[in-house]
Structures are given as C-alpha cells and as structure tokens.
Scaffold this motif. Structure first.
Motif, short mmCIF file in Angstrom:
data_model
loop_
_atom_site.label_atom_id
_atom_site.label_comp_id
_atom_site.label_asym_id
_atom_site.label_seq_id
_atom_site.Cartn_x
_atom_site.Cartn_y
_atom_site.Cartn_z
N TRP A 45 -60.86 15.72 44.95
CA TRP A 45 -62.14 16.32 45.37
C TRP A 45 -63.25 15.28 45.33
O TRP A 45 -64.09 15.22 46.23
CB TRP A 45 -62.53 17.49 44.48
CG TRP A 45 -61.74 18.75 44.62
CD1 TRP A 45 -61.33 19.56 43.60
CD2 TRP A 45 -61.28 19.39 45.82
NE1 TRP A 45 -60.64 20.63 44.10
CE2 TRP A 45 -60.60 20.56 45.45
CE3 TRP A 45 -61.38 19.07 47.17
CZ2 TRP A 45 -60.02 21.41 46.39
CZ3 TRP A 45 -60.79 19.92 48.10
CH2 TRP A 45 -60.13 21.07 47.71
N ALA A 46 -63.27 14.46 44.28
CA ALA A 46 -64.31 13.43 44.16
C ALA A 46 -64.23 12.45 45.32
O ALA A 46 -65.27 12.08 45.90
CB ALA A 46 -64.18 12.70 42.82
N ALA A 47 -63.03 12.03 45.68
CA ALA A 47 -62.87 11.08 46.79
C ALA A 47 -63.32 11.71 48.11
O ALA A 47 -64.04 11.07 48.89
CB ALA A 47 -61.41 10.63 46.88
N ILE A 48 -62.92 12.94 48.35
CA ILE A 48 -63.33 13.64 49.58
C ILE A 48 -64.84 13.83 49.60
O ILE A 48 -65.50 13.62 50.63
CB ILE A 48 -62.61 15.00 49.71
CG1 ILE A 48 -61.11 14.79 49.93
CG2 ILE A 48 -63.21 15.85 50.82
CD1 ILE A 48 -60.28 16.06 49.76
N LEU A 49 -65.39 14.20 48.46
CA LEU A 49 -66.83 14.43 48.37
C LEU A 49 -67.62 13.15 48.61
O LEU A 49 -68.57 13.13 49.39
CB LEU A 49 -67.17 15.01 46.99
CG LEU A 49 -68.58 15.48 46.75
CD1 LEU A 49 -69.03 16.47 47.81
CD2 LEU A 49 -68.68 16.10 45.37
N VAL A 50 -67.23 12.06 47.99
CA VAL A 50 -67.92 10.79 48.19
C VAL A 50 -67.82 10.36 49.66
O VAL A 50 -68.82 9.94 50.26
CB VAL A 50 -67.37 9.70 47.24
CG1 VAL A 50 -67.87 8.32 47.62
CG2 VAL A 50 -67.75 10.03 45.79
N ALA A 51 -66.64 10.48 50.24
CA ALA A 51 -66.48 10.12 51.66
C ALA A 51 -67.35 10.98 52.56
O ALA A 51 -68.02 10.47 53.47
CB ALA A 51 -65.01 10.24 52.06
N SER A 52 -67.38 12.29 52.31
CA SER A 52 -68.19 13.17 53.16
C SER A 52 -69.67 12.90 52.98
O SER A 52 -70.45 13.01 53.93
CB SER A 52 -67.86 14.64 52.90
OG SER A 52 -68.23 15.02 51.61
N LEU A 53 -70.07 12.52 51.77
CA LEU A 53 -71.48 12.20 51.56
C LEU A 53 -71.87 10.89 52.22
O LEU A 53 -72.98 10.75 52.73
CB LEU A 53 -71.80 12.17 50.06
CG LEU A 53 -71.72 13.52 49.35
CD1 LEU A 53 -72.08 13.36 47.88
CD2 LEU A 53 -72.60 14.56 50.01
N ILE A 54 -70.96 9.93 52.22
CA ILE A 54 -71.23 8.67 52.91
C ILE A 54 -71.39 8.93 54.40
O ILE A 54 -72.30 8.39 55.04
CB ILE A 54 -70.11 7.64 52.64
CG1 ILE A 54 -70.19 7.16 51.19
CG2 ILE A 54 -70.20 6.46 53.61
CD1 ILE A 54 -69.00 6.34 50.74
N LEU A 55 -70.54 9.78 54.95
CA LEU A 55 -70.63 10.10 56.38
C LEU A 55 -71.85 10.94 56.71
O LEU A 55 -72.43 10.80 57.78
CB LEU A 55 -69.36 10.84 56.83
CG LEU A 55 -68.06 10.03 56.77
CD1 LEU A 55 -66.87 10.92 57.08
CD2 LEU A 55 -68.13 8.86 57.73
N GLY A 56 -72.24 11.82 55.77
CA GLY A 56 -73.35 12.73 56.04
C GLY A 56 -74.69 12.27 55.51
O GLY A 56 -75.71 12.86 55.83
N LEU A 57 -74.70 11.21 54.69
CA LEU A 57 -75.93 10.67 54.10
C LEU A 57 -76.86 11.77 53.57
O LEU A 57 -77.90 12.06 54.16
CB LEU A 57 -76.67 9.78 55.11
CG LEU A 57 -75.91 8.54 55.55
CD1 LEU A 57 -76.66 7.84 56.66
CD2 LEU A 57 -75.70 7.59 54.38
N PRO A 58 -76.50 12.38 52.43
CA PRO A 58 -77.33 13.46 51.88
C PRO A 58 -78.60 12.91 51.25
O PRO A 58 -78.78 11.70 51.15
CB PRO A 58 -76.42 14.05 50.81
CG PRO A 58 -75.68 12.86 50.31
CD PRO A 58 -75.43 12.02 51.55
#
Length: 142
Positions: A59-72
């Motif tokens: 989950w942490a890896a998916i979350l970090v990747a999605s945040l990098i792509l989405g720039l929260p």
C-alpha cells in the motif's frame, strides 16, 4: 479528480481500516479468547503482523507512486511520508526485536517484558493519525 488521486484516497482509507481492525481490534482481543495461551497468541500475532506489514508495504509503494503522479498538496504528501516512515521504523527497527522476544517465549524461556511493544503501538498511533490526516487532505484537495 484524477485517477492518481482516486487511487491514493482509496489506498489511504483501506490501509487505515486494516491498521484499525488488526492492530487495535484483533491483536488485543485474541488474548481474551478462551483457551488462547500466550504461545498461541504470539504465534498467531507473528503471522498476522507479518502479513499486515507486507500488505502495508505494498500500500505504501502504491500510495507514494500515486502521489508522485498526482502531486498532492503539502499536507497530504507530508502525512503520507509520516505514515511510510512509521511503517519503516516498525518493520526495520521494532519487529526484529519483538521477533527475538517471541522466539524466546515460544522456546519456553522466561523472556522479560518488552518495551518494543509500546514503541510499536506508539508508531501505530502515529501511523493511524498520519493516514487519517492524509485521507482528509486528499479528499479536500480532490
């Protein structure tokens, strides 16, 4: 809402739910069940927390990747990093110490009570708050 944001929101709340259910509900209650000895409880706990930590790492890896792509926003990104760091501390620093103690108890040795359990619980509280803050921040920014 972007796909990356949707994934991040879903992952945060699923991860949060897993931590709440396992760490704060299942773990303490298993020792109250009839006929559950310390050895059985420790054996179950080791299996459950090993599995939880593996899933949390995913989950942490998916979350970090999605945040990098989405720039929260900064709040969401900071809260996620706090959760990831708390998880890393649990897996790298605390769980090995707890495993050594449970090995000793399961081997029948009289191992002293471990301060590591309290450290692990404190990190669970930090991780829970961080995930809640991240989830709320992601929802607000979506």
């Amino acid at each position: 809402m972007s796909t990356a944001s949707a994934v991040a929101i879903a992952v945060v709340f699923v991860w949060l739910g897993m931590v709440l259910a396992i760490s704060f509900l299942e773990a303490p209650l298993k020792f109250r069940a009839p006929n559950v000895t310390l050895a059985i409880g420790l054996g179950i706990g080791r299996i459950v927390f090993r599995a939880l930590n593996i899933v949390e790492t995913c989950w942490a890896a998916i979350l970090v990747a999605s945040l990098i792509l989405g720039l929260p926003g900064a709040a969401a990104g900071s809260a996620v990093m706090v959760a990831v760091i708390a998880l890393a501390a649990q897996v790298i620093a605390v769980r090995p110490r707890l495993a050594r103690r449970s090995d000793a108890v399961l081997a029948g040795l009289d191992a002293p009570r471990s301060l590591g359990h309290y450290v692990y619980i404190a990190l669970e509280v930090v991780k829970t708050i961080a995930l809640l803050v991240a989830g709320i921040a992601l929802l607000i920014s979506a």
